[in-house]
Design a protein around this motif. Structure first.
Motif, PDB file in Angstrom:
ATOM      1  N   MET A  60      11.835  26.377 -37.175  1.00 41.74           N
ATOM      2  CA  MET A  60      11.958  27.768 -37.802  1.00 41.74           C
ATOM      3  C   MET A  60      12.960  27.832 -38.996  1.00 41.74           C
ATOM      4  O   MET A  60      14.025  27.320 -38.816  1.00 41.74           O
ATOM      5  CB  MET A  60      12.208  28.841 -36.932  1.00 41.74           C
ATOM      6  CG  MET A  60      11.031  28.751 -35.656  1.00 41.74           C
ATOM      7  SD  MET A  60      11.147  30.243 -34.636  1.00 41.74           S
ATOM      8  CE  MET A  60      12.514  29.794 -33.606  1.00 41.74           C
ATOM      9  N   ASN A  61      12.533  28.577 -39.985  1.00 39.18           N
ATOM     10  CA  ASN A  61      13.599  29.008 -40.988  1.00 39.18           C
ATOM     11  C   ASN A  61      14.069  30.299 -41.089  1.00 39.18           C
ATOM     12  O   ASN A  61      13.906  30.991 -40.086  1.00 39.18           O
ATOM     13  CB  ASN A  61      13.406  28.279 -42.436  1.00 39.18           C
ATOM     14  CG  ASN A  61      12.002  29.151 -42.962  1.00 39.18           C
ATOM     15  OD1 ASN A  61      11.728  30.338 -42.456  1.00 39.18           O
ATOM     16  ND2 ASN A  61      11.583  28.526 -43.859  1.00 39.18           N
ATOM     17  N   ASP A  62      15.121  30.919 -41.969  1.00 38.59           N
ATOM     18  CA  ASP A  62      15.702  32.018 -42.124  1.00 38.59           C
ATOM     19  C   ASP A  62      14.511  32.843 -41.864  1.00 38.59           C
ATOM     20  O   ASP A  62      14.423  34.384 -41.458  1.00 38.59           O
ATOM     21  CB  ASP A  62      16.350  32.202 -43.170  1.00 38.59           C
ATOM     22  CG  ASP A  62      17.790  31.522 -43.004  1.00 38.59           C
ATOM     23  OD1 ASP A  62      18.087  31.028 -41.927  1.00 38.59           O
ATOM     24  OD2 ASP A  62      18.640  31.451 -43.933  1.00 38.59           O
ATOM     25  N   THR A  63      13.390  32.927 -42.796  1.00 35.85           N
ATOM     26  CA  THR A  63      12.113  33.663 -42.651  1.00 35.85           C
ATOM     27  C   THR A  63      11.406  33.874 -41.467  1.00 35.85           C
ATOM     28  O   THR A  63      11.244  34.953 -40.940  1.00 35.85           O
ATOM     29  CB  THR A  63      10.951  33.134 -43.612  1.00 35.85           C
ATOM     30  OG1 THR A  63      11.617  32.940 -44.995  1.00 35.85           O
ATOM     31  CG2 THR A  63       9.936  34.166 -44.043  1.00 35.85           C
ATOM     32  N   HIS A  90      12.832  33.561 -38.556  1.00 43.49           N
ATOM     33  CA  HIS A  90      14.067  34.339 -37.812  1.00 43.49           C
ATOM     34  C   HIS A  90      13.903  35.804 -38.118  1.00 43.49           C
ATOM     35  O   HIS A  90      14.092  36.640 -37.148  1.00 43.49           O
ATOM     36  CB  HIS A  90      15.455  33.766 -38.121  1.00 43.49           C
ATOM     37  CG  HIS A  90      15.707  32.513 -37.623  1.00 43.49           C
ATOM     38  ND1 HIS A  90      16.982  31.705 -37.934  1.00 43.49           N
ATOM     39  CD2 HIS A  90      15.157  31.741 -36.805  1.00 43.49           C
ATOM     40  CE1 HIS A  90      16.748  30.512 -37.452  1.00 43.49           C
ATOM     41  NE2 HIS A  90      15.455  30.406 -36.786  1.00 43.49           N
ATOM     42  N   ARG A  91      13.713  36.270 -39.368  1.00 43.54           N
ATOM     43  CA  ARG A  91      13.627  37.549 -39.876  1.00 43.54           C
ATOM     44  C   ARG A  91      12.396  38.045 -39.265  1.00 43.54           C
ATOM     45  O   ARG A  91      12.410  39.093 -38.598  1.00 43.54           O
ATOM     46  CB  ARG A  91      13.280  37.660 -41.431  1.00 43.54           C
ATOM     47  CG  ARG A  91      14.550  37.670 -42.073  1.00 43.54           C
ATOM     48  CD  ARG A  91      14.612  37.961 -43.616  1.00 43.54           C
ATOM     49  NE  ARG A  91      14.675  36.773 -44.454  1.00 43.54           N
ATOM     50  CZ  ARG A  91      15.562  36.263 -44.914  1.00 43.54           C
ATOM     51  NH1 ARG A  91      17.039  36.820 -44.196  1.00 43.54           N
ATOM     52  NH2 ARG A  91      15.918  35.252 -45.622  1.00 43.54           N
TER      53      ARG A  91
END
Lengths: 417, 417
Positions: free
Chosen positions: A281-284, A286-287
């Motif tokens: 998972m990346n920051d997107t 997570h958002r």
């Protein structure tokens, strides 16, 4: 023998997304998992593999083309599937073509395979699951294999573990099994796709610059190094499987969502506990989780999320209404970049766009912040972080396509059209 | 009583970073942890809290100023520390000022407290650990408390759990203890700061747009919802604590790095396994881990990484040479934005810049990609993702400052200077 006939079968097989995750093998070559898993099959109209298999005495060797490009069949996984299917082949007779293949002939005959995904292979959407399921299903039909879908699933499993779950529609359980030879590590259908007809699915294909760890090597490293994986497999998952089966049987969406989200997060936790750690998972991603969690808390769980071995979010909405509201929220936070039109940004079952009152980019720009957001800071937008959205639903299992126009191989030559 | 004297003490206390993490309380109000933890104390020259405490018969109430701004002392954690220290106060005599305070007087006298961090409070660098340790240490000196540092640590612990580890320099273990009243949940020094003198530390303060979950509420939610936390606390950490003590004792950097990295990752895995999941690391944190892992694999672990409840990376290098090479790598991937000069981008012990051959931005721009990188794609740069770097070392424990010029309160009025 101067025979030149070609016999063909074409099948279409769905992809699937796990809601209780498979992560870790107890046997690498037979692909036997460390725990049971449960998945939902996705509508093949939007995400599927089509495979044509052909046999002919003129073929000199087994060959395969994926999305029009020839690929090698020498890998152990292809070889396992081909060997296991050939072993179960029966007599086949095509009176029209005047062809009769004896059981013993199959060992000598070569096959051609052409496979095509109706979605980008690189998008990290379990293309290998649909692919191996389709390969096994189509070959079984061509070779008149008498085994049922569960027995076929044990063969598809040897191509790609999660492929075994693509042999059924609806909700599917992959039973880990106990036997050393893997004969009882099979998929079974829990309920068909009509059982829980309200569900709607939105997939956010997330842009990523990272090169991802393949799930094969990732799960091997987790088994070898994570000190949490065995606890998850032995203590956590068995209880969750029972609860998930209950939730599905009773259409209990709140429980379904809670289990789905928790299990996705725990799978990624095990990845993080791996040495070296694996980040899918990346920051997107997570958002997206943060927005869904906030919404779920304010409105009694309209949506479940789950992430496989990549940053893409698979969002399962309680019903069409929740899906329309979800799409409004997603497009508010993740509008398309200015050079992309809505028609290519939201694909699949576009009818949900009308439900959401979104006919064009003007409507997307006019979206208000979701009511569950209090702080202004949280209303920040992230254009470009999502490549596109796919709208779909739970779907049916594999089918044979009888329309010869849909075949991927030329019926005369057995070569790609 | 017309007395107007003011008695003051000023102390300086370091912050610390855990290498075996504290995450989860078994008692919320006494702040008793679910497992032991081990930390390294950071050099107060670069990261510390300075606190002046004063007592005077003219003070009408207990008051406190943090970084020049008055803050409330009404919180339970401040009250616990103040109560416990007052309970242990002894007679104090200042012959020069002609002041004598009896043990029983302390209950009636009020204190003023002024505290200052030499680093940004918002940077997520455990300011509360240094802060509560300094408050307790300074008050203990002012009130002539006879207890030793370990006994004081049990008081600081009630302000902020990790504060107990800031009462010593070098490597420190917080023993979780067994007693219900927390009396045996104390910090002890494993080795002082001279024991492993080679280590060098670089902190990457990572830019973040996310609002973070406080560690207090985060660990409460983990204890309540994570199905992996208890397994970690009971099965994983006790073994790691023993191995970490061995590694520290024997200067075994490779083992130290392996344990430090694995435990940081497992702490974040437990956060991810929490419902709703907690994300402290972001894409920049992940990138730093990937670069360090790649380097460690190619060169036998020159660097350990650890992340607390935020995206900042604390990187512990085997020695100065490894630190200089680390800084080259970090500045290659994360150069400053064009409007920032190197002098404000790399702070703390800047001597390491010379070791790295980096005298200005020209040298940063001229850095070659690290040799362990094969693919060109991995040589991408991310200016702006790191706010600044702090270079520091393991450091000493709390000290009393005798130079009155360094006091934060006016010696006449007891108010902030």
């Amino acid at each position: 023998m101067g025979e030149t006939w070609v016999l063909m079968k074409t099948a279409q097989t769905p992809t699937n997304i796990a809601v209780i995750k498979y992560w870790g093998k107890r046997d690498e070559s037979l692909i036997l998992p460390v725990n049971d898993s449960i998945s939902v099959t996705l509508d093949p109209a939007h995400l599927c593999t089509t495979t044509t298999v052909a046999v002919s005495p003129v073929f000199q060797q087994d060959r395969m083309w994926l999305n029009g490009k020839e690929i090698s069949l020498s890998g152990g996984r292809f070889q396992s599937c081909l060997r296991e299917i050939r072993r179960r082949a029966s007599e086949v007779e095509d009176k029209e073509k005047g062809v009769k293949i004896e059981k013993k002939d199959w060992e000598k005959l070569h096959v051609h395979i052409a496979s095509y995904n109706n979605f980008p292979t690189a998008a990290g959407l379990a293309s290998s699951a649909a692919g191996f399921a389709c390969l096994v299903f189509a070959l079984a039909k061509l070779m008149n294999v008498k085994e049922d879908e569960s027995q076929l699933s044990a063969i598809a499993r040897q191509g790609s573990g999660s492929a075994c779950r693509s042999l059924f529609g609806g909700f599917v359980k992959w039973i880990m099994g106990k036997e050393e030879d893997g004969s009882d590590s099979v998929a079974v259908q829990l309920v068909d796709e009509k059982h829980w007809d309200d569900l709607f699915i939105v997939i956010a294909v997330v842009s990523s610059r990272q090169k991802e760890t393949s799930s094969t090597s990732g799960m091997r490293e987790s088994v070898e190094t994570s000190l949490l994986l065995q606890h998850r497999a032995k203590e956590v998952v068995p209880k969750r499987i029972l609860k998930m089966e209950e939730a599905i049987k009773n259409h209990s969406f709140e429980s379904f969502a809670q289990l789905t989200c928790a299990d996705s997060n725990q799978f990624h936790a095990v990845c993080l506990d791996t040495c070296p750690p694996i980040f899918y998972m990346n920051d997107t991603s997570h958002r997206i989780i943060s927005y869904v969690e906030k919404w779920n808390r304010s409105e009694g769980s309209p949506v479940a999320y789950t992430f496989d071995a990549g940053p893409n979010a698979v969002l399962i909405a309680r019903n069409r209404k929740a899906a329309a509201q979800l799409l409004q929220r997603l497009l508010f936070y993740f509008p398309p970049k200015s050079d992309i039109d809505l028609d290519s940004y939201v694909i699949g079952d576009k009818s949900i766009l009308q439900d959401a009152g979104l006919e064009g980019l003007k409507d997307v720009e006019a979206l208000s912040p979701p009511p569950e957001i209090k702080e202004n800071a949280a209303a920040q937008k992230y254009p470009g972080e999502v490549s596109y959205f796919i709208c779909t639903r739970p779907g049916r299992g594999p089918v044979l396509l009888t329309n010869e126009n849909l075949a991927l191989l030329n019926p005369e030559t057995g070569l790609p059209k």
